[in-house]
Design a protein around this motif. Structure first.
Motif, PDB file in Angstrom:
ATOM      1  N   SER A 191       9.322  -4.061   8.774  1.00 56.11           N
ATOM      2  CA  SER A 191       8.851  -2.386   8.515  1.00 56.11           C
ATOM      3  C   SER A 191       9.867  -1.064   7.837  1.00 56.11           C
ATOM      4  O   SER A 191      10.960  -2.136   7.197  1.00 56.11           O
ATOM      5  N   GLY A 192       9.329  -0.234   7.457  1.00 54.38           N
ATOM      6  CA  GLY A 192      10.252   0.460   6.619  1.00 54.38           C
ATOM      7  C   GLY A 192      10.628  -0.031   4.961  1.00 54.38           C
ATOM      8  O   GLY A 192       9.728  -1.263   5.223  1.00 54.38           O
ATOM      9  N   GLY A 193      11.285   0.555   3.855  1.00 52.82           N
ATOM     10  CA  GLY A 193      11.636   0.192   2.793  1.00 52.82           C
ATOM     11  C   GLY A 193      10.082   0.303   1.794  1.00 52.82           C
ATOM     12  O   GLY A 193       9.225   1.066   1.886  1.00 52.82           O
ATOM     13  N   GLY A 194      10.442   0.307   0.778  1.00 53.36           N
ATOM     14  CA  GLY A 194       9.361   0.383  -0.418  1.00 53.36           C
ATOM     15  C   GLY A 194       7.902  -0.284   0.359  1.00 53.36           C
ATOM     16  O   GLY A 194       8.276  -1.303   0.788  1.00 53.36           O
ATOM     17  N   ARG A 195       7.048   0.004  -0.727  1.00 54.88           N
ATOM     18  CA  ARG A 195       5.896  -0.679  -0.762  1.00 54.88           C
ATOM     19  C   ARG A 195       5.673  -1.445  -1.982  1.00 54.88           C
ATOM     20  O   ARG A 195       5.731  -0.518  -2.925  1.00 54.88           O
ATOM     21  N   THR A 196       4.742  -2.898  -1.749  1.00 56.94           N
ATOM     22  CA  THR A 196       4.727  -2.932  -3.044  1.00 56.94           C
ATOM     23  C   THR A 196       3.176  -3.650  -3.323  1.00 56.94           C
ATOM     24  O   THR A 196       2.684  -4.403  -1.946  1.00 56.94           O
ATOM     25  N   VAL A 197       1.903  -3.138  -4.067  1.00 59.95           N
ATOM     26  CA  VAL A 197       0.771  -3.895  -4.623  1.00 59.95           C
ATOM     27  C   VAL A 197       0.311  -4.548  -5.458  1.00 59.95           C
ATOM     28  O   VAL A 197       1.994  -4.811  -6.369  1.00 59.95           O
ATOM     29  N   GLY A 198       0.001  -5.726  -5.213  1.00 61.50           N
ATOM     30  CA  GLY A 198      -0.019  -7.310  -5.789  1.00 61.50           C
ATOM     31  C   GLY A 198      -1.387  -6.887  -6.665  1.00 61.50           C
ATOM     32  O   GLY A 198      -1.956  -6.809  -5.482  1.00 61.50           O
ATOM     33  N   VAL A 199      -1.407  -7.726  -7.854  1.00 55.59           N
ATOM     34  CA  VAL A 199      -2.344  -8.394  -8.263  1.00 55.59           C
ATOM     35  C   VAL A 199      -1.860  -9.606  -8.793  1.00 55.59           C
ATOM     36  O   VAL A 199      -0.736  -9.422  -9.811  1.00 55.59           O
ATOM     37  N   VAL A 200      -2.858 -10.946  -8.472  1.00 57.50           N
ATOM     38  CA  VAL A 200      -2.925 -12.023  -9.484  1.00 57.50           C
ATOM     39  C   VAL A 200      -4.148 -12.738 -10.559  1.00 57.50           C
ATOM     40  O   VAL A 200      -5.207 -12.543 -10.410  1.00 57.50           O
ATOM     41  N   LEU A 201      -3.531 -12.744 -11.448  1.00 59.12           N
ATOM     42  CA  LEU A 201      -4.172 -12.911 -12.860  1.00 59.12           C
ATOM     43  C   LEU A 201      -4.601 -14.215 -13.081  1.00 59.12           C
ATOM     44  O   LEU A 201      -5.396 -14.123 -14.110  1.00 59.12           O
ATOM     45  N   GLY A 202      -3.739 -15.012 -12.605  1.00 64.76           N
ATOM     46  CA  GLY A 202      -3.798 -16.303 -12.646  1.00 64.76           C
ATOM     47  C   GLY A 202      -3.702 -16.935 -13.951  1.00 64.76           C
ATOM     48  O   GLY A 202      -2.834 -16.474 -14.597  1.00 64.76           O
ATOM     49  N   SER A 203      -4.780 -17.374 -14.123  1.00 61.16           N
ATOM     50  CA  SER A 203      -4.740 -18.345 -15.758  1.00 61.16           C
ATOM     51  C   SER A 203      -5.739 -17.219 -16.852  1.00 61.16           C
ATOM     52  O   SER A 203      -6.140 -17.935 -17.783  1.00 61.16           O
ATOM     53  N   LEU A 204      -5.416 -16.409 -17.230  1.00 58.74           N
ATOM     54  CA  LEU A 204      -6.977 -15.104 -17.709  1.00 58.74           C
ATOM     55  C   LEU A 204      -7.665 -15.489 -17.433  1.00 58.74           C
ATOM     56  O   LEU A 204      -8.620 -15.685 -18.643  1.00 58.74           O
ATOM     57  N   ARG A 205      -8.215 -16.171 -16.404  1.00 59.29           N
ATOM     58  CA  ARG A 205      -9.698 -16.928 -16.809  1.00 59.29           C
ATOM     59  C   ARG A 205     -11.279 -15.242 -17.734  1.00 59.29           C
ATOM     60  O   ARG A 205     -10.188 -14.153 -16.846  1.00 59.29           O
TER      61      ARG A 205
END
Length: 390
Positions: A191-205
């Motif tokens: 709980s609390g703190g800033g929020r992080t959005v992730g995106v996984v591009l892997g090996s750029l296929r």
């Protein structure tokens, strides 16, 4: 008058007096294409009375590598099918031509081996042109004793394309609970703190967006949120070559390293625990698929209790929420965006839905490993019984 005594039958032995015990049902030996994959380990391997034959060792220096799978060469190498009662094809056949897949199906038929096919992808996420994949898949589907897929929408498309009824079995876990559950529970307590959005591009296929997705995604970040972009270090280094097909994506990633709200995290191959630890630090995960039908990333999100932002492609929205039916549709609470024309407004709405929506519910009983495995065992026995009757 006959004064002789009537013959007396001999007494029953103790063995003959006991009810006979039916012989044990023989185990079904399945040549899975492939066997060494997370989906197969969770969906089939736990099935009672089923033995999944190990993949052939292609390279002693890399014993876990199963591709290109030798079983698909059965037309020229029939010995690769030895020891199997049934063959189940999942994926990993894009290196074979449609004609070679037709020959593979004919080779199984000549051996009397039933074929089961799970249609994971109607559109191959790694191929820009879907036509060859559809032709290959059509040969498999029409030649199969049983066809399985993951969503009702995909089953309807299979019926429309090839006139074959597919059974719908939900995707099971992607990773073992002992790996994911500590991270899921930790996320619930955070709980609390800033929020992080992730995106996984892997090996750029080819099927992974980058240059067209990242600029509007950065603009769409809610106030106080940060973006972490994960990418394989070797792929990023290679894509910096101006002649590389993903050079534009590499250029955009390098540009974003200077952005105060963005972390570009170049990494080597991650073990399961390392990947889960990285994803568990996110509050939402944007799937960057340009095209596809289903996604294992959705199941990993479910395992970790992580809210996904889903591209409107294939049947991903229905896979996440089985109450949603149809390609590109979504329920009111599903965070979706258009990957063909990603805009900041579209992505902002999706991010708000993912970040501020209700917690991800636990996995449904029907998609737990034991239930999915039991359904596979039933399908296998039905396919073998039908083959025996022919």
């Amino acid at each position: 008058m006959n004064t002789g005594s009537s013959p007396v039958p001999p007494p029953l032995s103790s063995a003959s007096s006991r009810p006979s015990t039916p012989p044990p049902t023989p185990r079904v030996r399945v040549r899975s294409v492939p066997a060494g994959h997370d989906y197969v380990r969770h969906a089939i391997s736990p099935a009672a009375g089923v033995t999944v034959l190990a993949d052939h060792v292609l390279d002693p220096a890399e014993p876990a590598r199963w591709w290109p799978h030798p079983a698909l060469e059965a037309a020229d190498r029939p010995e690769v099918l030895d020891g199997a009662d049934l063959v189940h094809v999942h994926f990993g056949y894009e290196h074979r031509s449609p004609g070679q897949i037709a020959e593979f199906v004919a080779a199984l038929r000549s051996r009397g081996l039933p074929l089961v096919v799970t249609v994971h992808d109607l559109t191959n996420p790694h191929e820009p042109d879907p036509s060859a994949h559809l032709e290959r898949t059509g040969h498999l589907v029409r030649g199969a004793a049983a066809v399985i897929t993951l969503t009702r929408g995909a089953a309807a498309e299979i019926r429309e394309r090839w006139g074959v009824d597919a059974q719908v079995l939900p995707h099971p876990r992607l990773m073992a609970a002992e790996v994911t559950e500590p991270y899921r529970l930790a996320r619930l307590d955070r709980s609390g703190g800033g929020r992080t959005v992730g995106v996984v591009l892997g090996s750029l296929r080819a099927g992974v967006a980058g240059e067209e997705l990242l600029p509007p995604l950065v603009t769409a970040l809610p106030e106080g949120a940060r973006l972490t972009v994960m990418v394989r270090a070797d792929a990023l280094a290679a894509a910096r070559d101006p002649e590389h097909p993903r050079h534009a994506a590499a250029t955009e990633l390098d540009r974003l390293t200077a952005h105060p709200d963005v972390e570009v995290r170049a990494h080597d191959h991650l073990a399961d625990d390392e990947l889960c630890a990285a994803l568990a630090g996110f509050d939402a995960l944007v799937l960057p698929h340009r095209h596809g039908t289903h996604s294992g990333w959705l199941e990993l999100c479910r395992d970790l209790g992580l809210s996904p932002v889903i591209p409107r492609i294939g049947y991903l929205a229905e896979q996440w929420d089985p109450g949603v039916l149809g390609s590109g549709s979504a329920g009111s609470g599903t965070a979706v965006y258009d990957p063909a024309h990603p805009t900041a407004d579209d992505l902002r709405r999706a991010l708000v839905a993912a970040l501020d929506g209700p917690p991800v519910p636990p996995r449904a009983r029907a998609s737990e490993d034991a239930a999915v495995a039991a359904a596979h065992a039933r399908i296998y026995r039905q396919a073998l019984s039908a083959a025996d009757e022919r």
